[in-house]
Design an enzyme around this catalytic site. Structure first.
Site, PDB file in Angstrom:
ATOM      1  N   ARG A  26       6.878   6.809  -1.463  1.00 49.22           N
ATOM      2  CA  ARG A  26       6.523   5.765  -2.426  1.00 49.22           C
ATOM      3  C   ARG A  26       7.560   4.641  -2.474  1.00 49.22           C
ATOM      4  NH1 ARG A  26       2.775   7.349  -6.660  1.00 49.22           N
ATOM      5  NH2 ARG A  26       1.090   8.313  -5.488  1.00 49.22           N
ATOM      6  N   ARG A  30       5.402   0.164  -7.774  1.00 48.08           N
ATOM      7  CA  ARG A  30       5.563  -0.631  -9.002  1.00 48.08           C
ATOM      8  C   ARG A  30       6.998  -0.880  -9.432  1.00 48.08           C
ATOM      9  NH1 ARG A  30       1.118   2.845 -12.200  1.00 48.08           N
ATOM     10  NH2 ARG A  30       2.027   4.328 -10.763  1.00 48.08           N
ATOM     11  N   ARG A  39       0.062  -7.070  -6.408  1.00 46.76           N
ATOM     12  CA  ARG A  39      -1.012  -6.300  -7.026  1.00 46.76           C
ATOM     13  C   ARG A  39      -1.803  -7.186  -7.989  1.00 46.76           C
ATOM     14  NH1 ARG A  39      -1.493  -2.881 -11.530  1.00 46.76           N
ATOM     15  NH2 ARG A  39      -2.241  -0.758 -11.151  1.00 46.76           N
ATOM     16  N   ASP A  76      -3.539   5.158   0.432  1.00 46.41           N
ATOM     17  CA  ASP A  76      -3.550   6.292  -0.478  1.00 46.41           C
ATOM     18  C   ASP A  76      -4.224   7.470   0.204  1.00 46.41           C
ATOM     19  OD1 ASP A  76      -2.862   6.724  -3.493  1.00 46.41           O
ATOM     20  OD2 ASP A  76      -4.660   7.890  -3.091  1.00 46.41           O
ATOM     21  N   TYR A 153      -8.416  17.091  -5.726  1.00 46.57           N
ATOM     22  CA  TYR A 153      -8.940  15.877  -6.373  1.00 46.57           C
ATOM     23  C   TYR A 153     -10.466  15.819  -6.292  1.00 46.57           C
ATOM     24  CZ  TYR A 153      -4.227  14.074  -6.908  1.00 46.57           C
ATOM     25  OH  TYR A 153      -2.933  13.911  -7.297  1.00 46.57           O
TER      26      TYR A 153
HETATM   27  O1  CP3 Z   1       4.955   6.080   0.120  1.00 43.26           O
HETATM   28  C1  CP3 Z   1       4.445   4.947   0.160  1.00 43.26           C
HETATM   29  O2  CP3 Z   1       5.076   3.926  -0.186  1.00 43.26           O
HETATM   30  C2  CP3 Z   1       3.053   4.788   0.749  1.00 43.26           C
HETATM   31  C3  CP3 Z   1       1.969   4.679  -0.179  1.00 43.26           C
HETATM   32  C4  CP3 Z   1       1.361   5.876  -0.874  1.00 43.26           C
HETATM   33  C5  CP3 Z   1       0.652   5.729  -2.081  1.00 43.26           C
HETATM   34  N1  CP3 Z   1       0.071   6.923  -2.408  1.00 43.26           N
HETATM   35  C6  CP3 Z   1       0.562   4.472  -2.826  1.00 43.26           C
HETATM   36  C7  CP3 Z   1       0.128   4.500  -4.232  1.00 43.26           C
HETATM   37  C8  CP3 Z   1       1.257   7.214  -0.501  1.00 43.26           C
HETATM   38  C9  CP3 Z   1       1.878   7.928   0.679  1.00 43.26           C
HETATM   39  C10 CP3 Z   1       0.424   7.859  -1.474  1.00 43.26           C
HETATM   40  C11 CP3 Z   1       0.029   9.282  -1.405  1.00 43.26           C
HETATM   41  C12 CP3 Z   1      -0.605   9.928  -2.557  1.00 43.26           C
HETATM   42  N2  CP3 Z   1      -1.560   9.406  -3.405  1.00 43.26           N
HETATM   43  C13 CP3 Z   1      -0.408  11.261  -2.914  1.00 43.26           C
HETATM   44  C14 CP3 Z   1       0.472  12.253  -2.183  1.00 43.26           C
HETATM   45  C15 CP3 Z   1       1.906  12.014  -2.420  1.00 43.26           C
HETATM   46  C16 CP3 Z   1       2.366  12.328  -3.792  1.00 43.26           C
HETATM   47  O3  CP3 Z   1       2.838  11.383  -4.459  1.00 43.26           O
HETATM   48  O4  CP3 Z   1       2.293  13.489  -4.174  1.00 43.26           O
HETATM   49  C17 CP3 Z   1      -1.213  11.533  -4.046  1.00 43.26           C
HETATM   50  C18 CP3 Z   1      -1.295  12.851  -4.802  1.00 43.26           C
HETATM   51  C19 CP3 Z   1      -1.946  10.357  -4.331  1.00 43.26           C
HETATM   52  C20 CP3 Z   1      -2.983  10.160  -5.395  1.00 43.26           C
HETATM   53  C21 CP3 Z   1      -2.592   9.058  -6.277  1.00 43.26           C
HETATM   54  N3  CP3 Z   1      -2.728   7.737  -5.959  1.00 43.26           N
HETATM   55  C22 CP3 Z   1      -1.926   9.144  -7.528  1.00 43.26           C
HETATM   56  C23 CP3 Z   1      -1.600  10.423  -8.255  1.00 43.26           C
HETATM   57  C24 CP3 Z   1      -1.660   7.829  -7.935  1.00 43.26           C
HETATM   58  C25 CP3 Z   1      -0.854   7.382  -9.128  1.00 43.26           C
HETATM   59  C26 CP3 Z   1      -1.646   6.861 -10.251  1.00 43.26           C
HETATM   60  C27 CP3 Z   1      -0.718   6.154 -11.244  1.00 43.26           C
HETATM   61  O5  CP3 Z   1      -1.248   5.388 -12.026  1.00 43.26           O
HETATM   62  O6  CP3 Z   1       0.515   6.333 -11.174  1.00 43.26           O
HETATM   63  C28 CP3 Z   1      -2.162   6.956  -6.950  1.00 43.26           C
HETATM   64  C29 CP3 Z   1      -2.103   5.481  -6.951  1.00 43.26           C
HETATM   65  C30 CP3 Z   1      -1.044   4.921  -6.080  1.00 43.26           C
HETATM   66  N4  CP3 Z   1      -0.923   5.216  -4.757  1.00 43.26           N
HETATM   67  C31 CP3 Z   1      -0.037   3.975  -6.448  1.00 43.26           C
HETATM   68  C32 CP3 Z   1       0.696   3.708  -5.285  1.00 43.26           C
HETATM   69  C33 CP3 Z   1       1.837   2.741  -5.130  1.00 43.26           C
HETATM   70  C34 CP3 Z   1       0.146   3.334  -7.827  1.00 43.26           C
HETATM   71  C35 CP3 Z   1      -0.953   2.335  -7.954  1.00 43.26           C
HETATM   72  C36 CP3 Z   1      -0.635   1.154  -8.841  1.00 43.26           C
HETATM   73  O7  CP3 Z   1      -0.105   0.167  -8.326  1.00 43.26           O
HETATM   74  O8  CP3 Z   1      -0.955   1.251 -10.028  1.00 43.26           O
END
Ligand code: CP3
Length: 355
Positions: A26, A30, A39, A76, A153
């Site tokens: 990540r 944000r 975004r 994602d 999920y």
């Molecule tokens: O690492 C990186 O920079 C690459 C991008 C990346 C994202 N998600 C961007 C993202 C990667 C590798 C993921 C993987 C991901 N997504 C996982 C596995 C890794 C982990 O963290 O365990 C999982 C379980 C998800 C599912 C998911 N997508 C969740 C739980 C969330 C968060 C929701 C929240 O509001 O916090 C997301 C959204 C997401 N994916 C964001 C990002 C940067 C936040 C989105 C935003 O900008 O609001």
């Protein structure tokens, strides 16, 4: 094309490196004001992820600030079930949700591997765009969720505290669960292959929720499918081979079995001592990890101390050698982390590991 910085790939091949490579799960997100601006411009997270130019922009943002040794595709894990027709959406403050979760044997029977050329074209387009813009500076990591984590999920319909629905399905109707995991595994293999063909130079599978299973259920419903991916995913030979990293939260007890899967590396969370992880894999694979992400809230001095301890622990468990270690956090970064502290961490890894 020859890479200007190939430390990350060399470490994954367990070859000597001048410094331990580092990237952060990540690393785009944000906590960076420029991410929040992009975004806002896109309108939403999904609109940004589905636009290859904007996905490329946010992938590169952390690399402009910090001398990271790898880029990770901005996307994602839930793009795959979305492409399978589940209807992904995000509720502010509640995380990801699906409009059409998988609840019955009929729902499972209707699932099919999505067409990578059409349904997930925006992902491979982003990979190609990012490779062009990186211009050989550092390698690009592609990724997927693990079959079990995606199934969590898909069945829960979003995040969960106890995973009651997906575990009940596995317990009540294991055959149906295996059909679901089978089609998702086929999709994951096709997805990773498509990212590799588009230019991804390493591939990571995120088994974020493997650790919520009992050992018996982990081996049956998660590990078995990780092993299938490691075996079946075509990824070339020798120095041209695209390394596969199997990351899992709560996987400390299974590092030895994961090392025997055929993957090139395993990712570990912070509940295992890095030296013990080194001993568990016994030089068969590289290890990525594993600083507690919360360390980034601590002072710069404390961050440096923790980085030093982790590097030393790896070396002690790895027969006195720094080889075969990729520095990372044990899980992803959070939105309220301080970019200045990330700079301290990255610098500490490079400085303290320099020969
Ligand atoms: O690492 C990186 O920079 C690459 C991008 C990346 C994202 N998600 C961007 C993202 C990667 C590798 C993921 C993987 C991901 N997504 C996982 C596995 C890794 C982990 O963290 O365990 C999982 C379980 C998800 C599912 C998911 N997508 C969740 C739980 C969330 C968060 C929701 C929240 O509001 O916090 C997301 C959204 C997401 N994916 C964001 C990002 C940067 C936040 C989105 C935003 O900008 O609001």
């Amino acid at each position: 094309m020859t890479l200007k910085n190939d430390r990350f790939l060399r470490a994954l091949r367990r070859q000597p490196v001048d410094r331990t490579p580092v990237w952060l799960m990540r690393q785009a997100g944000r906590y960076l004001p420029e991410y929040r601006a992009t975004r806002k411009q896109a309108g939403s997270f999904l609109a940004m992820a589905k636009n290859p130019e904007l996905a490329c922009e946010v992938t590169l943002q952390p690399l402009r600030r910090f001398p990271l040794d790898a880029a990770i595709l901005f996307s994602d894990i839930l793009t795959v079930p979305d492409a399978m027709g589940l209807g992904l959406y995000f509720v502010e403050g509640e995380g990801p949700k699906f409009r059409h979760p998988v609840r019955s044997a009929d729902d499972i029977a209707r699932l099919a591997v999505p067409d990578m050329e059409t349904e997930l074209r925006y992902v491979t387009d982003a990979v190609r765009t990012i490779r062009r813009e990186l211009d050989g500076s550092v390698p690009l990591i592609g990724f997927s969720g693990s079959p079990w984590t995606l199934a969590c999920y898909m069945v829960e319909g979003g995040g969960s505290k106890d995973f009651a629905k997906v575990k009940s399905l596995a317990l009540n109707d294991p055959a149906a669960m295996h059909r679901l995991l089978g089609v998702v595994t086929d999709a994951v293999i096709a997805y990773l292959s498509a990212q590799r063909a588009a230019g991804a130079q390493a591939l990571q599978v995120f088994d974020t929720w493997g650790g919520v299973l009992s050992p018996r259920m982990y081996r049956e419903f998660s590990l078995r499918y990780l092993q299938r991916i490691a075996r079946e995913l075509e990824r070339g030979d020798g120095d041209q081979r695209t390394p596969l990293i199997l990351f899992g939260k709560g996987n400390a007890a299974y590092l030895g079995e994961l090392a025997d899967s055929g993957a090139e590396a395993v990712g570990a969370d912070w509940l295992v001592e890095l030296g013990d992880a080194a001993r568990a894999v016994g030089g068969r694979v590289a290890v990525q990890g594993n600083l507690d992400p919360v360390t980034l809230y601590a002072s710069p001095d404390a961050i440096r101390d923790e980085v030093g301890r982790a590097l030393d622990s790896w070396r002690d468990g790895n027969g006195g050698s720094r080889e075969g270690h990729v520095f990372n956090l044990g899980h992803g970064m959070s939105p309220d982390m301080d970019p200045e502290h990330v700079a301290v961490l990255v610098d500490a890894v490079h400085t303290l590991s320099a020969r």
